[in-house]
Design an enzyme around this catalytic site. Structure first.
Site, PDB file in Angstrom:
ATOM      1  N   ASP A   1      -3.166 -10.688  -1.917  1.00  0.00           N
ATOM      2  CA  ASP A   1      -3.645 -10.144  -0.640  1.00  0.00           C
ATOM      3  C   ASP A   1      -5.130  -9.793  -0.774  1.00  0.00           C
ATOM      4  O   ASP A   1      -5.610  -9.486  -1.864  1.00  0.00           O
ATOM      5  CB  ASP A   1      -2.839  -8.882  -0.341  1.00  0.00           C
ATOM      6  CG  ASP A   1      -2.962  -8.377   1.086  1.00  0.00           C
ATOM      7  OD1 ASP A   1      -2.044  -8.633   1.889  1.00  0.00           O
ATOM      8  OD2 ASP A   1      -3.976  -7.691   1.392  1.00  0.00           O
TER       9      ASP A   1
ATOM     10  N   HIS B   1      -6.526  -7.207   0.176  1.00  0.00           N
ATOM     11  CA  HIS B   1      -6.656  -5.780  -0.129  1.00  0.00           C
ATOM     12  C   HIS B   1      -6.012  -5.473  -1.483  1.00  0.00           C
ATOM     13  O   HIS B   1      -4.997  -6.082  -1.845  1.00  0.00           O
ATOM     14  CB  HIS B   1      -5.970  -4.946   0.960  1.00  0.00           C
ATOM     15  CG  HIS B   1      -6.526  -5.159   2.338  1.00  0.00           C
ATOM     16  ND1 HIS B   1      -5.974  -6.070   3.218  1.00  0.00           N
ATOM     17  CD2 HIS B   1      -7.585  -4.596   2.961  1.00  0.00           C
ATOM     18  CE1 HIS B   1      -6.686  -6.044   4.346  1.00  0.00           C
ATOM     19  NE2 HIS B   1      -7.675  -5.173   4.213  1.00  0.00           N
TER      20      HIS B   1
ATOM     21  N   HIS C   1       0.811  -1.235   0.000  1.00  0.00           N
ATOM     22  CA  HIS C   1       0.000   0.000   0.000  1.00  0.00           C
ATOM     23  C   HIS C   1       0.836   1.273   0.000  1.00  0.00           C
ATOM     24  O   HIS C   1       0.289   2.361  -0.219  1.00  0.00           O
ATOM     25  CB  HIS C   1      -0.923   0.048   1.220  1.00  0.00           C
ATOM     26  CG  HIS C   1      -1.962  -1.033   1.253  1.00  0.00           C
ATOM     27  ND1 HIS C   1      -2.834  -1.254   0.213  1.00  0.00           N
ATOM     28  CD2 HIS C   1      -2.263  -1.953   2.210  1.00  0.00           C
ATOM     29  CE1 HIS C   1      -3.632  -2.275   0.534  1.00  0.00           C
ATOM     30  NE2 HIS C   1      -3.309  -2.720   1.730  1.00  0.00           N
TER      31      HIS C   1
ATOM     32  N   ASP D   1      -4.538 -12.686   4.267  1.00  0.00           N
ATOM     33  CA  ASP D   1      -5.772 -12.122   4.832  1.00  0.00           C
ATOM     34  C   ASP D   1      -7.018 -12.393   4.001  1.00  0.00           C
ATOM     35  O   ASP D   1      -8.118 -11.985   4.399  1.00  0.00           O
ATOM     36  CB  ASP D   1      -5.617 -10.618   5.132  1.00  0.00           C
ATOM     37  CG  ASP D   1      -4.917  -9.848   4.027  1.00  0.00           C
ATOM     38  OD1 ASP D   1      -4.690 -10.425   2.940  1.00  0.00           O
ATOM     39  OD2 ASP D   1      -4.608  -8.660   4.260  1.00  0.00           O
TER      40      ASP D   1
HETATM   41 ZN   LIG Z   1      -4.105  -7.062   3.187  1.00  0.00          ZN
END
Ligand SMILES: [Zn+2]
Ligand SMILES: [Zn+2]
Length: 387
Positions: A164, A166, A129, A253
């Site tokens: 991931d 996200h 990120h 995750d």
């Molecule tokens: Zn994540």
């Protein structure tokens, strides 16, 4: 030459990337995680050391490095550059700790580019990120983007696969306009989850249009949607793009037990995905493959087994049926204390992670496959019109 086996990137600096005891991205994960890898025969053999400022400036602005260094000395300074109370808090020494994560992925990539090894795995990496001029979502310096930048300096075309839960927004943003980098991120939709981006119309800038690929999935999508979606899209786009290096981020995750998101993927499917990435690295990139960890907040039941799946894939080794009893016993009390009990007895999960398979789950899985079909069609059409 005998195959030297993959590098395992881990060392004393790995646990210094630490936002404090209440933060979900905890260095506690390295205890059960690395010990399970060691039980599989792994020996950490590349200890991360900080990347230099000149290297970090390949992907970050100099003013941002100055901000991180200032917080490193005075963690109580007022919030700026995405650092402060909340997701990405300041901590003493954060510049060196963060630069070491970046350095771990960078040196691993250099070992691959030199031909010392075919594969390397950096479980503490995957901080996808981080943006050019700000921290975001637990990520200070963007180690996957930096490793990709290093391969680009050698002129190699890079496929980045982000598993991931996200969206891999930082890597996508940093390499947005580079047609030599294809990013493919499969994640829970930004309508339901941080960072709120990663939709199919994010396709890349200018010459690079069609090289940024996003598969946003509905909450409750499980392995029966997630894995077929990957199997539809990854081989077809690798064939279209013809990478010379593969970098992948294996955040744990997306798992059904993860407390921060709502997909229901299993360690079984994560292993299949890692083996698919490995096979593409061999088919197109002469085996050059750097894998990293990422998110993952069930650090006893999920993260160690997710890392093991990647490590086993990189070793072309079968998945053992059972996790070692000694490993289960060693971490059982800690797992209980953190509400992540019991320690799992198997590397692979039962179907749907042992949870009931509801009509909503089946609908989400069906939608995932349709999204993958639509995205593949859109991206291939976009790449075609570019020619
Ligand atoms: Zn994540
Ligand atoms: Zn391989």
């Amino acid at each position: 030459m005998a195959d030297p086996g993959p590098l395992l990137v881990y060392g004393p600096r790995s646990t210094t990337y630490d936002f404090g005891p209440a933060h979900p991205l905890t260095p506690r994960r390295f205890g059960p995680g690395i010990s399970l890898l060691e039980a599989l025969g792994a020996v950490p053999n590349l200890a991360p050391e900080p990347a230099t400022d000149d290297e970090l400036e390949w992907v970050h602005e100099i003013g941002y490095l100055d901000a991180v260094k200032a917080f490193s000395v005075d963690p109580t300074a007022p919030s700026r550059a995405g650092i402060g109370p909340g997701d990405t808090p300041a901590f003493a020494g954060m510049h060196a700790a963060s630069a070491a994560v970046a350095g771990g992925s960078l040196r691993a990539m250099e070992a691959i580019l030199r031909g010392d090894v075919l594969h390397a795995f950096h479980p503490g990496g995957g901080l996808h990120h981080a943006m050019p001029a700000r921290a975001s979502g637990f990520c200070v310096y963007d180690d996957p983007a930096l490793a990709i930048a290093r391969a680009r300096r050698d002129g190699l075309r890079v496929l980045y696969v982000d598993l991931d839960v996200h969206h891999g927004d930082g890597v996508q943003a940093i390499h947005w306009s580079d047609p030599g980098v294809m990013t493919i991120s499969i994640h829970e939709t930004g309508r339901a989850l941080f960072p709120g981006t990663g939709f199919p119309d994010e396709l890349g800038g200018g010459e690079a249009i069609g090289t940024k690929v996003n598969l946003p999935l509905d909450p409750w999508t499980g392995e029966r949607g997630w894995l077929p979606a990957l199997e539809l899209v990854l081989p077809a786009l690798a064939e279209a793009f013809r990478p010379e290096v593969v970098v992948s981020q294996h955040g744990a995750d997306a798992h059904a037990f993860d407390p921060l998101a709502h997909l229901q993927v299993t360690t079984t499917a994560m292993g299949a995905a890692a083996r698919l990435v490995d096979s593409l690295a061999h088919r197109y990139a002469e085996g050059r493959w750097l894998s990293t960890g990422g998110g993952g907040y069930d650090v006893y039941r999920v993260v160690p087994r997710a890392w093991s799946q990647v490590w086993l894939a990189a070793n072309h080794a079968p998945v053992p049926a059972e996790t070692p009893t000694a490993w289960q016993e060693r971490w059982a009390e800690d797992a209980r204390r953190y509400g992540q009990s019991p320690m799992p007895a198997t590397f692979d999960d039962p179907p749907n992670a042992g949870l009931p398979y509801r009509a909503d789950d089946e609908a989400a899985d069906q939608r995932a496959i349709r999204i993958a079909e639509q995205v593949l069609e859109l991206v291939l059409r976009t790449l075609d019109t570019r020619k």
